[in-house]
Design a protein around this motif. Structure first.
Motif: not given
Lengths: 310, 310
Positions: A35-48, A275-281, B120-128
């Protein structure tokens, strides 16, 4: 068209600042509803941290994506009006694996081999074995719990350093952090896996570097400021220690003319242990488990304690 | 001065072509006496195959320092008038450790990080990650026995390939070597740890490379000729596999203009999985144990069977 299916019992969860597909799936699989933040009881924050929103008291739980939360502490974001969790759990295997990879790369001289083609005379005499050696792990949390059995299988014994000194499973020896100075002369190598706090700032300094054996490798998969980098560079230049393998530096990245780049006994990876690129997975199954616990009233994983800076 | 102490019951052992201090100590610690070749019943040979001496029938046992004995087979040195042992035993931990180091260095992109500073861009996405993956070990002898528990501790499952297909301890699956072709599509990565024989020549060829997944790393800690290097280079260029980490090549070293040196997804170490500079020190305890067995009439370790080329 039928209206979107709604589930009155589902926990309303905001996934912000963007509805990442892996986390949305995780939330829905564990009985949540995005849901939108205004309607939520839980916040998953993946920003800065700089973009972190103002929260009203309806938000009961905030799940952060980082293991180290020093930026959130510094920004005074964490309050005592709800539960906060960090992500120290699901990183552990990945970070422990990277630490082992860095240590082995240094000991087996893989960095030298990459740069100096078939320089057999130099490399053959420089290769060292992990098996039969002792590794001190500073900060005996989840990363250490993942790393210790890996080291044991490699024939190395572990010294764990933690706050309490309570024996850590699988470690040959556990030392309380206020006695860390006693560890340097007893170990062959060091892995830094502690949070960045006032107590761990420049834990590796001229004094600890002098106390370590000359064949020691230091691996840092924690935070750059744990190491006094000026003292480290000096120790690497003079051969006071054998090498440093760093996934984190201070600052990040090091300046283009930083001496770290030109030292032959340094390995630097660009903060990619997790790795940040696989973080949410990678985070998704952990998020699902924590939401399941939340629904059923069980204790959450990785709760941040108020006033604690890690 | 008193005469040198002699022990009539001690086994006379020649350590040739030079009386290496580590092996002399090992022989003496295990009830042996170091003598000239003409007076010996045992020969410990740490020289080159080209210099191997003619033996008379008083020599009952020859202990060779190499794990792979294809050069001795080719030179027709090994006869059936005495027992021959190779050194496949004491190398195993070192070689398994190097194989794990090479695999992790490739998966965690440590080679890329050494060459491309903070890309970082290249490596972060290549790490397994190794954890969660499957590794096929071709040649399930001592190295595999050391490697399998290391991989298990890293969260990877092993497929062992051996001659008999008899289940190997710790492996999730054991496959007989005449069915190796079935392994490629079932594994994520491959470690070559088999002897160089007619049967293993170019085991990695265009066909096996095509069958492997595109994220596969191949690690070779065995012998260069197990790999068809022309086919390997092509597969690395086109991305048919992800990378190769080679402690051995064909020839050794590769020519200065060999494409292997310029491919970004290749790691080459100069045949140092078992460093020659530390060889006799590493071999000493193993030699002592085998001499103890010889004295007490027990079976020797690592006996070379006549007609067998490994």
């Amino acid at each position: 068209m039928s209206p979107a299916k709604t589930d009155a019992a589902a926990i309303p969860v905001a996934v912000e600042p963007n509805r990442d597909e892996h986390l949305v799936s995780a939330v829905e699989s564990a009985g949540g509803r995005v849901v939108d933040l205004a309607d939520a009881r839980v916040l998953v924050w993946i920003g800065a941290v700089a973009d972190f929103p103002d929260l009203d008291d309806d938000i009961e739980w905030v799940a952060l994506k980082t293991a180290g939360i020093e930026e959130y502490v510094a920004a005074d974001v964490i309050d005592d009006r709800r539960v906060w969790t960090n992500a120290s759990g699901f990183y552990a295997d990945n970070v422990a694996e990277h630490a082992l990879g860095l240590l082995l790369a240094g000991l087996r001289q893989i960095n030298t081999a990459v740069l100096r083609h078939w320089d057999k005379e130099r490399i053959d005499t420089s290769v060292r074995s992990l098996h039969g050696s002792t590794v001190a792990i500073i900060g005996a949390g989840g990363i250490a719990a993942s790393l210790i059995p890996r080291l044991s299988a490699c024939g190395a014994r572990s010294i764990a350093v933690n706050r309490s000194g309570r024996p850590v499973e699988g470690a040959a020896l556990t030392v309380a952090s206020d006695r860390t100075d006693e560890v340097w002369a007893q170990t062959d190598h060091v892995v830094l896996a502690a949070p960045a706090t006032a107590a761990t700032h420049h834990l590796i300094d001229a004094q600890s570097l002098a106390a370590l054996p000359s064949h020691a490798w230091i691996v840092n998969v924690a935070r750059g400021p744990l190491v006094d980098q000026v003292a480290l560079i000096e120790a690497l230049r003079t051969g006071e220690i054998a090498g440093a393998a760093l996934d984190v530096t201070d600052p990040e990245p090091p300046a283009a003319d930083d001496a770290l780049w030109s030292l032959p006994n340094v390995i630097i990876t660009p903060h990619v242990a997790n790795p940040a690129s696989g973080l949410t997975r990678a985070m998704a199954p952990w998020m699902a488990e924590n939401l399941r616990r939340y629904r059923s009233g069980e204790d959450l994983l990785a709760v941040v304690r108020p006033g604690q800076d890690y």
